[in-house]
Scaffold this motif. Structure first.
Motif, PDB file in Angstrom:
ATOM      1  N   VAL A 214       0.837  -1.206   0.000  1.00  0.00           N
ATOM      2  CA  VAL A 214       0.000   0.000   0.000  1.00  0.00           C
ATOM      3  C   VAL A 214       0.867   1.249   0.000  1.00  0.00           C
ATOM      4  O   VAL A 214       0.596   2.217  -0.721  1.00  0.00           O
ATOM      5  CB  VAL A 214      -0.950  -0.006   1.214  1.00  0.00           C
ATOM      6  CG1 VAL A 214      -1.727   1.302   1.294  1.00  0.00           C
ATOM      7  CG2 VAL A 214      -1.908  -1.185   1.137  1.00  0.00           C
ATOM      8  N   ARG A 215       1.927   1.236   0.806  1.00  0.00           N
ATOM      9  CA  ARG A 215       2.816   2.402   0.870  1.00  0.00           C
ATOM     10  C   ARG A 215       3.462   2.688  -0.485  1.00  0.00           C
ATOM     11  O   ARG A 215       3.496   3.824  -0.952  1.00  0.00           O
ATOM     12  CB  ARG A 215       3.903   2.178   1.920  1.00  0.00           C
ATOM     13  CG  ARG A 215       4.835   3.378   2.082  1.00  0.00           C
ATOM     14  CD  ARG A 215       5.989   3.094   3.030  1.00  0.00           C
ATOM     15  NE  ARG A 215       6.883   2.069   2.487  1.00  0.00           N
ATOM     16  CZ  ARG A 215       7.073   0.879   3.039  1.00  0.00           C
ATOM     17  NH1 ARG A 215       6.425   0.549   4.150  1.00  0.00           N
ATOM     18  NH2 ARG A 215       7.897   0.015   2.493  1.00  0.00           N
ATOM     19  N   ASP A 216       3.966   1.640  -1.111  1.00  0.00           N
ATOM     20  CA  ASP A 216       4.617   1.821  -2.406  1.00  0.00           C
ATOM     21  C   ASP A 216       3.623   2.294  -3.473  1.00  0.00           C
ATOM     22  O   ASP A 216       3.949   3.144  -4.312  1.00  0.00           O
ATOM     23  CB  ASP A 216       5.269   0.511  -2.852  1.00  0.00           C
ATOM     24  CG  ASP A 216       6.440   0.124  -1.966  1.00  0.00           C
ATOM     25  OD1 ASP A 216       6.929   0.989  -1.207  1.00  0.00           O
ATOM     26  OD2 ASP A 216       6.871  -1.051  -2.030  1.00  0.00           O
ATOM     27  N   ALA A 217       2.412   1.732  -3.432  1.00  0.00           N
ATOM     28  CA  ALA A 217       1.397   2.137  -4.411  1.00  0.00           C
ATOM     29  C   ALA A 217       0.990   3.591  -4.205  1.00  0.00           C
ATOM     30  O   ALA A 217       0.824   4.343  -5.183  1.00  0.00           O
ATOM     31  CB  ALA A 217       0.178   1.228  -4.297  1.00  0.00           C
ATOM     32  N   ALA A 218       0.847   4.016  -2.940  1.00  0.00           N
ATOM     33  CA  ALA A 218       0.429   5.387  -2.642  1.00  0.00           C
ATOM     34  C   ALA A 218       1.494   6.397  -3.076  1.00  0.00           C
ATOM     35  O   ALA A 218       1.179   7.429  -3.683  1.00  0.00           O
ATOM     36  CB  ALA A 218       0.137   5.543  -1.153  1.00  0.00           C
ATOM     37  N   THR A 219       2.755   6.107  -2.793  1.00  0.00           N
ATOM     38  CA  THR A 219       3.819   7.042  -3.163  1.00  0.00           C
ATOM     39  C   THR A 219       4.042   7.065  -4.679  1.00  0.00           C
ATOM     40  O   THR A 219       4.327   8.126  -5.251  1.00  0.00           O
ATOM     41  CB  THR A 219       5.126   6.668  -2.443  1.00  0.00           C
ATOM     42  OG1 THR A 219       5.414   5.275  -2.637  1.00  0.00           O
ATOM     43  CG2 THR A 219       5.011   6.947  -0.958  1.00  0.00           C
ATOM     44  N   ALA A 220       3.911   5.899  -5.318  1.00  0.00           N
ATOM     45  CA  ALA A 220       4.054   5.873  -6.778  1.00  0.00           C
ATOM     46  C   ALA A 220       2.931   6.661  -7.443  1.00  0.00           C
ATOM     47  O   ALA A 220       3.165   7.389  -8.424  1.00  0.00           O
ATOM     48  CB  ALA A 220       4.053   4.423  -7.273  1.00  0.00           C
ATOM     49  N   MET A 221       1.717   6.540  -6.915  1.00  0.00           N
ATOM     50  CA  MET A 221       0.602   7.300  -7.466  1.00  0.00           C
ATOM     51  C   MET A 221       0.781   8.794  -7.210  1.00  0.00           C
ATOM     52  O   MET A 221       0.456   9.621  -8.079  1.00  0.00           O
ATOM     53  CB  MET A 221      -0.715   6.828  -6.845  1.00  0.00           C
ATOM     54  CG  MET A 221      -1.947   7.520  -7.423  1.00  0.00           C
ATOM     55  SD  MET A 221      -2.096   7.317  -9.216  1.00  0.00           S
ATOM     56  CE  MET A 221      -2.468   5.561  -9.305  1.00  0.00           C
ATOM     57  N   ALA A 222       1.316   9.154  -6.056  1.00  0.00           N
ATOM     58  CA  ALA A 222       1.577  10.569  -5.767  1.00  0.00           C
ATOM     59  C   ALA A 222       2.564  11.151  -6.768  1.00  0.00           C
ATOM     60  O   ALA A 222       2.385  12.273  -7.256  1.00  0.00           O
ATOM     61  CB  ALA A 222       2.106  10.731  -4.344  1.00  0.00           C
ATOM     62  N   LEU A 223       3.602  10.387  -7.099  1.00  0.00           N
ATOM     63  CA  LEU A 223       4.574  10.857  -8.080  1.00  0.00           C
ATOM     64  C   LEU A 223       3.925  11.032  -9.447  1.00  0.00           C
ATOM     65  O   LEU A 223       4.200  12.006 -10.162  1.00  0.00           O
ATOM     66  CB  LEU A 223       5.731   9.863  -8.171  1.00  0.00           C
ATOM     67  CG  LEU A 223       6.847  10.214  -9.159  1.00  0.00           C
ATOM     68  CD1 LEU A 223       7.528  11.526  -8.766  1.00  0.00           C
ATOM     69  CD2 LEU A 223       7.880   9.078  -9.218  1.00  0.00           C
ATOM     70  N   ARG A 224       3.041  10.085  -9.815  1.00  0.00           N
ATOM     71  CA  ARG A 224       2.365  10.181 -11.112  1.00  0.00           C
ATOM     72  C   ARG A 224       1.415  11.388 -11.147  1.00  0.00           C
ATOM     73  O   ARG A 224       1.350  12.103 -12.162  1.00  0.00           O
ATOM     74  CB  ARG A 224       1.601   8.882 -11.381  1.00  0.00           C
ATOM     75  CG  ARG A 224       0.930   8.819 -12.745  1.00  0.00           C
ATOM     76  CD  ARG A 224       1.966   8.854 -13.844  1.00  0.00           C
ATOM     77  NE  ARG A 224       2.873   7.734 -13.776  1.00  0.00           N
ATOM     78  CZ  ARG A 224       2.651   6.558 -14.352  1.00  0.00           C
ATOM     79  NH1 ARG A 224       1.540   6.363 -15.060  1.00  0.00           N
ATOM     80  NH2 ARG A 224       3.529   5.591 -14.248  1.00  0.00           N
TER      81      ARG A 224
ATOM     82  N   GLU B 296      10.251  11.606  -5.945  1.00  0.00           N
ATOM     83  CA  GLU B 296      10.992  10.554  -6.623  1.00  0.00           C
ATOM     84  C   GLU B 296      11.739   9.684  -5.614  1.00  0.00           C
ATOM     85  O   GLU B 296      11.768   8.455  -5.738  1.00  0.00           O
ATOM     86  CB  GLU B 296      11.968  11.164  -7.623  1.00  0.00           C
ATOM     87  CG  GLU B 296      11.286  11.826  -8.814  1.00  0.00           C
ATOM     88  CD  GLU B 296      12.285  12.479  -9.742  1.00  0.00           C
ATOM     89  OE1 GLU B 296      13.498  12.404  -9.456  1.00  0.00           O
ATOM     90  OE2 GLU B 296      11.850  13.062 -10.756  1.00  0.00           O
ATOM     91  N   ASP B 297      12.330  10.314  -4.605  1.00  0.00           N
ATOM     92  CA  ASP B 297      13.040   9.560  -3.571  1.00  0.00           C
ATOM     93  C   ASP B 297      12.078   8.760  -2.702  1.00  0.00           C
ATOM     94  O   ASP B 297      12.420   7.668  -2.223  1.00  0.00           O
ATOM     95  CB  ASP B 297      13.858  10.499  -2.693  1.00  0.00           C
ATOM     96  CG  ASP B 297      14.965  11.204  -3.466  1.00  0.00           C
ATOM     97  OD1 ASP B 297      15.400  10.662  -4.498  1.00  0.00           O
ATOM     98  OD2 ASP B 297      15.376  12.304  -3.039  1.00  0.00           O
TER      99      ASP B 297
ATOM    100  N   GLY C  90       9.881   5.810   0.942  1.00  0.00           N
ATOM    101  CA  GLY C  90       8.616   6.033   1.627  1.00  0.00           C
ATOM    102  C   GLY C  90       8.386   7.505   1.911  1.00  0.00           C
ATOM    103  O   GLY C  90       9.330   8.295   1.947  1.00  0.00           O
ATOM    104  N   PRO C  91       7.117   7.900   2.108  1.00  0.00           N
ATOM    105  CA  PRO C  91       6.799   9.318   2.356  1.00  0.00           C
ATOM    106  C   PRO C  91       7.204   9.748   3.758  1.00  0.00           C
ATOM    107  O   PRO C  91       7.449   8.924   4.634  1.00  0.00           O
ATOM    108  CB  PRO C  91       5.280   9.357   2.184  1.00  0.00           C
ATOM    109  CG  PRO C  91       4.827   7.982   2.551  1.00  0.00           C
ATOM    110  CD  PRO C  91       5.908   7.048   2.094  1.00  0.00           C
TER     111      PRO C  91
END
Length: 212
Positions: free
Chosen positions: A42-52, A109-110, A115-116
């Motif tokens: 969930v964490r990875d999906a949330a941060t990847a979506m935030a970047l997108r 990106e980082d 993680g956020p």
């Protein structure tokens, strides 16, 4: 028709400003979810979506909002430095663009791997709040004129300025959505042209200020 295109420019400025604020709130929510969860997926999906979201929506909306706002200040009697509310809006916009382009995007990106952080959540929340405050400034127009500025208002720009602002802003939005990241080519060119031609109409006396 000139008045209609000026109104369309104001409409595009409002539309992109609200879009910028809404997407900043989206970033805040996504980063909050990534920060609060213990689930790595969930964490990875949330941060990847935030970047997108930052690349495809926040950046283009921010560019278009800033571009239309600057052109409205340049091409209407409000100007840049005659009224405190315009000056404060301009200052906030410059700071937000700098932080968004050179700080937030790199940190996002980082965060895809690291993680956020709480600072990212606070920062995106402050971004949305600052845009909301700018909206209030546009409605209330507080604090009067800047001391020492001329009392005579400048003129309104010609029709082509507003036509170019609307069409150029929309074209850059479409281009950004296609390529997947901000690419304000037309906006930058039009800013240079519009600001360089501004002295030709800025000296003309306006009958009354135009609401921006």
């Amino acid at each position: 028709m000139a008045k209609r295109w000026r109104q369309l420019t104001v409409w595009l400025h409002i539309l992109t400003s609200v879009g910028w604020m809404a997407q900043a709130m989206t970033l805040c929510v996504l980063l909050s979810v990534g920060l609060a969860t213990d689930d790595a997926v969930v964490r990875d999906a949330a941060t990847a979506m935030a970047l997108r979201v930052d690349g495809r929506l926040v950046g283009p909306m921010a560019d278009a909002s800033a571009f239309t706002g600057i052109m409205l200040a340049a091409a209407t009697p409000w100007g840049f430095f005659r009224h405190w509310w315009v000056l404060v809006k301009f200052g906030i916009t410059v700071v937000q663009l700098y932080l968004g382009i050179f700080v937030l995007s790199r940190v996002l990106e980082d965060s895809v791997t690291a993680g956020p952080s709480a600072a990212q959540v606070v920062g995106t929340g402050l971004m949305a709040s600052a845009i909301a405050f700018q909206g209030w400034l546009s409605v209330a127009k507080p604090w009067g004129t800047v001391r020492g500025r001329p009392r005579v208002a400048g003129g309104t720009g010609p029709k082509w300025v507003f036509v170019a602002t609307v069409l150029g802003g929309l074209a850059d939005l479409v281009l950004a959505f296609v390529v997947g990241h901000p690419l304000p080519l037309l906006s930058l060119v039009l800013l240079v042209v519009g600001l360089s031609r501004r002295p030709r109409w800025a000296g003309a006396r306006a009958t009354r200020p135009v609401r921006a």
